[in-house]
Design a protein around this motif. Structure first.
Motif, PDB file in Angstrom:
ATOM      1  N   GLY A   1     -35.621  95.701  -6.858  1.00 45.29           N
ATOM      2  CA  GLY A   1     -36.582  96.670  -6.326  1.00 45.29           C
ATOM      3  C   GLY A   1     -36.806  96.498  -4.832  1.00 45.29           C
ATOM      4  N   PRO A   2     -37.495  97.491  -4.215  1.00 50.02           N
ATOM      5  CA  PRO A   2     -37.824  97.381  -2.788  1.00 50.02           C
ATOM      6  C   PRO A   2     -39.045  96.466  -2.599  1.00 50.02           C
ATOM      7  CG  PRO A   2     -38.739  99.389  -3.691  1.00 50.02           C
ATOM      8  CD  PRO A   2     -38.020  98.712  -4.837  1.00 50.02           C
ATOM      9  N   GLU A   3     -39.499  96.302  -1.362  1.00 50.06           N
ATOM     10  CA  GLU A   3     -40.634  95.394  -1.112  1.00 50.06           C
ATOM     11  C   GLU A   3     -41.842  95.753  -1.967  1.00 50.06           C
ATOM     12  OE1 GLU A   3     -40.538  92.624   0.163  1.00 50.06           O
ATOM     13  OE2 GLU A   3     -38.678  92.682   1.301  1.00 50.06           O
TER      14      GLU A   3
ATOM     15  N   LEU B   1     -34.531  92.982 -12.189  1.00 52.92           N
ATOM     16  CA  LEU B   1     -35.357  91.895 -11.653  1.00 52.92           C
ATOM     17  C   LEU B   1     -36.781  92.414 -11.565  1.00 52.92           C
ATOM     18  CD1 LEU B   1     -33.088  90.396  -8.866  1.00 52.92           C
ATOM     19  CD2 LEU B   1     -33.056  90.006 -11.339  1.00 52.92           C
ATOM     20  N   ASP B   2     -37.671  91.747 -12.311  1.00 51.83           N
ATOM     21  CA  ASP B   2     -39.016  92.280 -12.496  1.00 51.83           C
ATOM     22  C   ASP B   2     -40.021  91.136 -12.366  1.00 51.83           C
ATOM     23  OD1 ASP B   2     -41.331  93.442 -13.372  1.00 51.83           O
ATOM     24  OD2 ASP B   2     -40.464  94.296 -15.201  1.00 51.83           O
ATOM     25  N   THR B   3     -40.898  91.253 -11.392  1.00 46.40           N
ATOM     26  CA  THR B   3     -41.860  90.169 -11.141  1.00 46.40           C
ATOM     27  C   THR B   3     -42.822  89.995 -12.320  1.00 46.40           C
ATOM     28  OG1 THR B   3     -43.280  91.753 -10.013  1.00 46.40           O
ATOM     29  CG2 THR B   3     -41.811  90.463  -8.626  1.00 46.40           C
TER      30      THR B   3
ATOM     31  N   LEU C   1     -37.307  85.838 -11.989  1.00 48.84           N
ATOM     32  CA  LEU C   1     -36.627  84.800 -11.199  1.00 48.84           C
ATOM     33  C   LEU C   1     -37.583  83.636 -10.951  1.00 48.84           C
ATOM     34  CD1 LEU C   1     -34.780  86.979  -8.523  1.00 48.84           C
ATOM     35  CD2 LEU C   1     -33.754  85.773 -10.445  1.00 48.84           C
ATOM     36  N   GLY C   2     -38.676  83.603 -11.692  1.00 49.15           N
ATOM     37  CA  GLY C   2     -39.626  82.500 -11.528  1.00 49.15           C
ATOM     38  C   GLY C   2     -40.972  82.997 -11.044  1.00 49.15           C
TER      39      GLY C   2
ATOM     40  N   GLY D   1     -41.706  97.065  -4.917  1.00 46.34           N
ATOM     41  CA  GLY D   1     -41.296  97.060  -6.328  1.00 46.34           C
ATOM     42  C   GLY D   1     -40.883  98.462  -6.785  1.00 46.34           C
TER      43      GLY D   1
ATOM     44  N   LEU E   1     -40.144  86.839  -4.443  1.00 48.31           N
ATOM     45  CA  LEU E   1     -39.089  86.763  -3.413  1.00 48.31           C
ATOM     46  C   LEU E   1     -39.036  88.071  -2.651  1.00 48.31           C
ATOM     47  CD1 LEU E   1     -36.600  85.309  -5.965  1.00 48.31           C
ATOM     48  CD2 LEU E   1     -37.572  84.021  -4.071  1.00 48.31           C
TER      49      LEU E   1
ATOM     50  N   ARG F   1     -42.636  82.694  -8.295  1.00 49.06           N
ATOM     51  CA  ARG F   1     -42.914  83.070  -6.901  1.00 49.06           C
ATOM     52  C   ARG F   1     -42.236  84.406  -6.576  1.00 49.06           C
ATOM     53  NH1 ARG F   1     -42.519  78.003  -7.748  1.00 49.06           N
ATOM     54  NH2 ARG F   1     -40.249  77.962  -7.663  1.00 49.06           N
TER      55      ARG F   1
HETATM   56  N1  SAM Z   1     -45.275  93.634  -5.640  1.00 48.08           N
HETATM   57  C1  SAM Z   1     -43.881  93.877  -5.924  1.00 48.08           C
HETATM   58  C2  SAM Z   1     -43.614  93.773  -7.425  1.00 48.08           C
HETATM   59  O1  SAM Z   1     -44.377  93.086  -8.094  1.00 48.08           O
HETATM   60  O2  SAM Z   1     -42.636  94.342  -7.899  1.00 48.08           O
HETATM   61  C3  SAM Z   1     -43.052  92.832  -5.191  1.00 48.08           C
HETATM   62  C4  SAM Z   1     -41.654  93.292  -4.998  1.00 48.08           C
HETATM   63  S1  SAM Z   1     -40.537  92.027  -4.477  1.00 48.08           S
HETATM   64  C5  SAM Z   1     -41.021  91.766  -2.805  1.00 48.08           C
HETATM   65  C6  SAM Z   1     -39.035  92.923  -4.322  1.00 48.08           C
HETATM   66  C7  SAM Z   1     -38.144  92.933  -5.526  1.00 48.08           C
HETATM   67  O3  SAM Z   1     -37.503  91.663  -5.658  1.00 48.08           O
HETATM   68  C8  SAM Z   1     -38.825  93.174  -6.856  1.00 48.08           C
HETATM   69  O4  SAM Z   1     -38.975  94.556  -7.128  1.00 48.08           O
HETATM   70  C9  SAM Z   1     -37.877  92.507  -7.840  1.00 48.08           C
HETATM   71  O5  SAM Z   1     -36.801  93.344  -8.169  1.00 48.08           O
HETATM   72  C10 SAM Z   1     -37.371  91.320  -7.033  1.00 48.08           C
HETATM   73  N2  SAM Z   1     -38.144  90.087  -7.239  1.00 48.08           N
HETATM   74  C11 SAM Z   1     -38.801  89.376  -6.294  1.00 48.08           C
HETATM   75  N3  SAM Z   1     -39.334  88.271  -6.818  1.00 48.08           N
HETATM   76  C12 SAM Z   1     -39.011  88.270  -8.141  1.00 48.08           C
HETATM   77  C13 SAM Z   1     -39.288  87.392  -9.228  1.00 48.08           C
HETATM   78  N4  SAM Z   1     -39.980  86.278  -9.087  1.00 48.08           N
HETATM   79  N5  SAM Z   1     -38.787  87.719 -10.444  1.00 48.08           N
HETATM   80  C14 SAM Z   1     -38.061  88.847 -10.625  1.00 48.08           C
HETATM   81  N6  SAM Z   1     -37.796  89.716  -9.645  1.00 48.08           N
HETATM   82  C15 SAM Z   1     -38.251  89.441  -8.411  1.00 48.08           C
END
Ligand code: SAM
Length: 257
Positions: free
Chosen positions: A208-210, A182-184, A231-232, A212, A236, A234
């Motif tokens: 990933g953690p908060e 899962l990769d933002t 995952l879109g 990433g 999460l 936004r």
């Molecule tokens: N700034 C960080 C980043 O960009 O990786 C935010 C991390 S997010 C709070 C925590 C984890 O949730 C991420 O490392 C990812 O694995 C997953 N995640 C959260 N939102 C996501 C999204 N829209 N698409 C894919 N993965 C997401």
């Protein structure tokens, strides 16, 4: 819940609740003899029965009939969840178990933001939360919470984790394992497109953690076969992302919905 092997005597025999469960039934629920209950061994078997005795020394259930319907998903899933602040990791466990996750692997990563790696006490607490969440969602198998791993240790165990995540589902042409990171930063629609393909036998999901995953960690996971998906648009919280990915995967390739 009863210990493994408690159903060996079959219908008409007595099965004792685990000590923890017996105390809960007696003290918190104020349960009494004669009540109809459903008992499971955490390994996939559940029986309907009636409480035969409630004593401080234990609670015994007279077994009636074994339940034959299917509750556990055929698609097996392992979520590799980065360790984060305690309450966040615990909420992630509670959210994923009712959806049908098979196994949760705590990952200790660079940005885990915990003062020290989880110890045996923490792990036991997570496993207790898993048992409770499994019971409340009427699961028959308590998902395994593995000992915490670092990414290098995960690489060594990966074949084992992918193979051990439970009974295989899918037809002969299905891919054995699909591994998702899962990769933002992954392209929009990447998970939806992947889910249009045939169901694999098993799915691994890395969260990933908060903060990433660190770039080097993401690279190592990619090298181990993990495909980056979004995952879109936004962002999460880490405690939500695994459950949402599971809902999408089990909605398309499993039995959710
Ligand atoms: N700034 C960080 C980043 O960009 O990786 C935010 C991390 S997010 C709070 C925590 C984890 O949730 C991420 O490392 C990812 O694995 C997953 N995640 C959260 N939102 C996501 C999204 N829209 N698409 C894919 N993965 C997401």
């Amino acid at each position: 819940m009863v210990p493994i092997g408690a159903f060996a005597g079959g219908s008409g025999s007595l099965a004792r609740l685990t000590e923890e469960e017996g105390r809960h039934f007696r003290v918190a629920l104020r349960g009494a003899a004669g009540e109809t209950v459903y008992v499971f061994d955490g390994e996939g078997t559940e029986w309907k029965g009636s409480v035969a005795s409630v004593e401080p020394a234990g609670v015994a259930v007279r077994l009636g009939e074994q339940l034959a319907d299917r509750v556990e998903p055929l698609l097996t899933t392992a979520v590799l969840q980065a360790v984060s602040r305690d309450e966040s990791f615990e909420q992630a466990i509670e959210a994923m178990i009712p959806l049908g996750v098979t196994r949760i692997v705590p990952l200790v990563v660079e940005r885990s933001a915990v003062p020290k790696p989880p110890d045996a006490k923490r792990l036991e607490r997570w496993r207790r939360i898993a048992r409770e969440a499994a019971k409340l969602s009427w699961r028959r198998v308590v998902p395994c919470i593995d000992d915490p791993l670092t990414i290098p240790a995960l690489e060594e165990r990966l074949a084992c984790i992918a193979g051990e995540s439970g009974p295989a589902a899918g037809g002969a042409e299905a891919a054995e394992v699909v591994s998702l990171l899962l990769d933002t930063r992954a392209g929009p629609g990447s998970l939806s497109r992947l889910l249009e393909g045939p169901a694999p036998r098993r799915v691994l999901i890395a969260v990933g953690p908060e903060g990433g995953f660190a770039p080097a960690e993401a690279e190592r996971l990619a090298g181990a076969g993990f495909v980056s998906v979004s995952l879109g648009p936004r962002i999460l919280r880490t405690r939500q992302a695994g459950a949402i990915a599971l809902a999408l995967v089990l909605g398309r390739w499993g039995d959710l919905g």
